[in-house]
Design an enzyme around this catalytic site. Structure first.
Site, PDB file in Angstrom:
ATOM      1  N   VAL A  60     -46.393  15.376  55.621  1.00 20.35           N
ATOM      2  CA  VAL A  60     -45.041  15.923  55.559  1.00 20.35           C
ATOM      3  C   VAL A  60     -44.913  17.311  56.192  1.00 20.35           C
ATOM      4  O   VAL A  60     -43.810  17.769  56.469  1.00 20.35           O
ATOM      5  CB  VAL A  60     -44.559  15.947  54.093  1.00 20.35           C
ATOM      6  CG1 VAL A  60     -45.208  17.090  53.313  1.00 20.35           C
ATOM      7  CG2 VAL A  60     -43.049  16.022  53.995  1.00 20.35           C
ATOM      8  N   TYR A  61     -46.031  18.001  56.440  1.00 20.59           N
ATOM      9  CA  TYR A  61     -45.944  19.359  56.984  1.00 20.59           C
ATOM     10  C   TYR A  61     -45.323  19.334  58.387  1.00 20.59           C
ATOM     11  O   TYR A  61     -45.854  18.698  59.305  1.00 20.59           O
ATOM     12  CB  TYR A  61     -47.319  20.015  57.060  1.00 20.59           C
ATOM     13  CG  TYR A  61     -47.957  20.344  55.730  1.00 20.59           C
ATOM     14  CD1 TYR A  61     -47.233  20.341  54.540  1.00 20.59           C
ATOM     15  CD2 TYR A  61     -49.308  20.656  55.656  1.00 20.59           C
ATOM     16  CE1 TYR A  61     -47.827  20.637  53.330  1.00 20.59           C
ATOM     17  CE2 TYR A  61     -49.910  20.963  54.452  1.00 20.59           C
ATOM     18  CZ  TYR A  61     -49.169  20.937  53.289  1.00 20.59           C
ATOM     19  OH  TYR A  61     -49.774  21.234  52.092  1.00 20.59           O
ATOM     20  N   SER A  62     -44.216  20.055  58.518  1.00 19.80           N
ATOM     21  CA  SER A  62     -43.511  20.155  59.808  1.00 19.80           C
ATOM     22  C   SER A  62     -43.300  18.784  60.437  1.00 19.80           C
ATOM     23  O   SER A  62     -43.491  18.592  61.639  1.00 19.80           O
ATOM     24  CB  SER A  62     -44.268  21.090  60.764  1.00 19.80           C
ATOM     25  OG  SER A  62     -44.295  22.402  60.256  1.00 19.80           O
ATOM     26  N   GLY A  64     -44.889  16.002  60.379  1.00 18.59           N
ATOM     27  CA  GLY A  64     -46.027  15.374  61.035  1.00 18.59           C
ATOM     28  C   GLY A  64     -46.657  16.183  62.144  1.00 18.59           C
ATOM     29  O   GLY A  64     -47.767  15.859  62.600  1.00 18.59           O
TER      30      GLY A  64
END
Length: 323
Positions: A60-62, A64
């Site tokens: 979920v960070y940025s 993908g």
């Protein structure tokens, strides 16, 4: 660099883990302060040159793009067998049904997507980012077991949840002969010590390695209370983690660090490292020099009086960090 086993496993990890939420396309996702690939490269290179072999990201960070950047940079700088790559699953990756959570569909879908973004055939540690109350525990655990048996992950871990939830998951896995969690990534620092009541004793008893996130409280333990940064001004989630009473802890940290002639960050991280349950705190960096304090903290040994002084101003907090 020093290396330890992750919990009761045979996996050797550096005493520090690099948190990769700092890396990602700023326009993608909720982290406008994140660093693109060019800006991330010197930080990753410095970490590797310092002997750090453990990198933690999440799907979920940025949106993908953190996984994409981390995968490319690690492939450029270090042989795959020398690095320990961890990622996570749970957060929403697309709109509509089945775009988030820990269903069998979501887990099997997201592990393949993460591997593609990371550019690797497997991750060393695959973690559930949060507890999913809407999916049967058995479904989640069997899916994770199948991910391991398929060779797509070497170990599995969990992140912030109530201790009773984690204990239940450990029991269900054991009862069914499924792969056991080896790590817990929980929220722990001088400003938030509620995990000392239940999660730390549980993990110690069960041989679970602790890899705490935000050991520097998203930077609040690196500077005076009233100082601000671009991240602190735009970090909506971070604003939910702190209380006004935390100022007293930050002030005391400044006093103890001043007496030792050390930066606040080194002393705050040394406090986390001093806990026997902790395998490797997860440290984030947006500049290469941020790693200097983290690495230096490995050599800072706090005495009992300093630890007592640092802990004295703390007051119980509402439970946070599970959402």
């Amino acid at each position: 660099m020093r290396y330890v086993k992750l919990g009761n496993t045979g996996l050797d990890i550096s005493r520090l883990c690099i948190g990769c939420m700092s890396f990602g396309v700023p326009a993608r996702g909720p982290h406008p302060w994140s660093l693109g690939e060019t800006e991330s490269r010197p930080i990753v290179r410095k970490a590797i040159e310092a002997g750090i072999n453990f990198f933690d990201t999440a799907n979920v960070y940025s949106d993908g793009t953190s996984e994409e950047i981390v995968g490319r940079l690690l492939k450029e700088m270090i042989p795959r067998h020398e690095v320990v790559i961890a990622t996570k699953v749970h957060g929403r990756m697309h709109k509509g049904p089945n775009g988030a959570g820990l269903s069998r569909k979501a887990i099997l879908q997201e592990i393949d997507a993460s591997l593609a973004r990371l550019g690797t055939d497997y991750v060393d540690l695959y973690q559930i980012h949060r507890f999913d109350p809407e999916t049967p525990i058995e479904e989640t655990l069997e899916a994770l077991h199948d991910v391991v048996k398929a060779g797509k992950a070497r170990y599995i871990g969990a992140s912030s949840m109530y201790a009773w939830q984690f204990a239940t998951m450990l029991h269900v896995a054991e009862a069914n002969g499924w792969t056991r969690f080896v790590s817990m990534q929980n929220y722990l620092n001088l400003l938030y010590r509620e995990e000392e009541r239940e999660m730390l004793p549980l993990c110690h008893a069960e041989g679970i390695g602790l890899i705490p996130w935000s050991p520097l409280a998203r930077g609040r333990l690196t500077r005076p209370w009233d100082a601000s940064t671009a991240r602190s001004q735009t970090d909506a989630f971070g604003k939910t983690l702190f209380e006004e009473g935390d100022r007293a802890v930050v002030d005391r940290l400044a006093e103890v660090a001043g007496a030792r002639g050390l930066p606040m960050a080194q002393v705050a991280l040394a406090w986390v490292l001093a806990k026997e349950e902790v395998s490797a705190p997860i440290v984030g960096a947006t500049r290469p020099e941020h790693l200097d304090d983290a690495i230096a903290a490995l050599d800072v040994e706090l005495d009992e009086a300093e630890i007592a002084s640092l802990e004295e101003p703390y007051r119980p907090h509402s439970v946070v960090g599970f959402s």
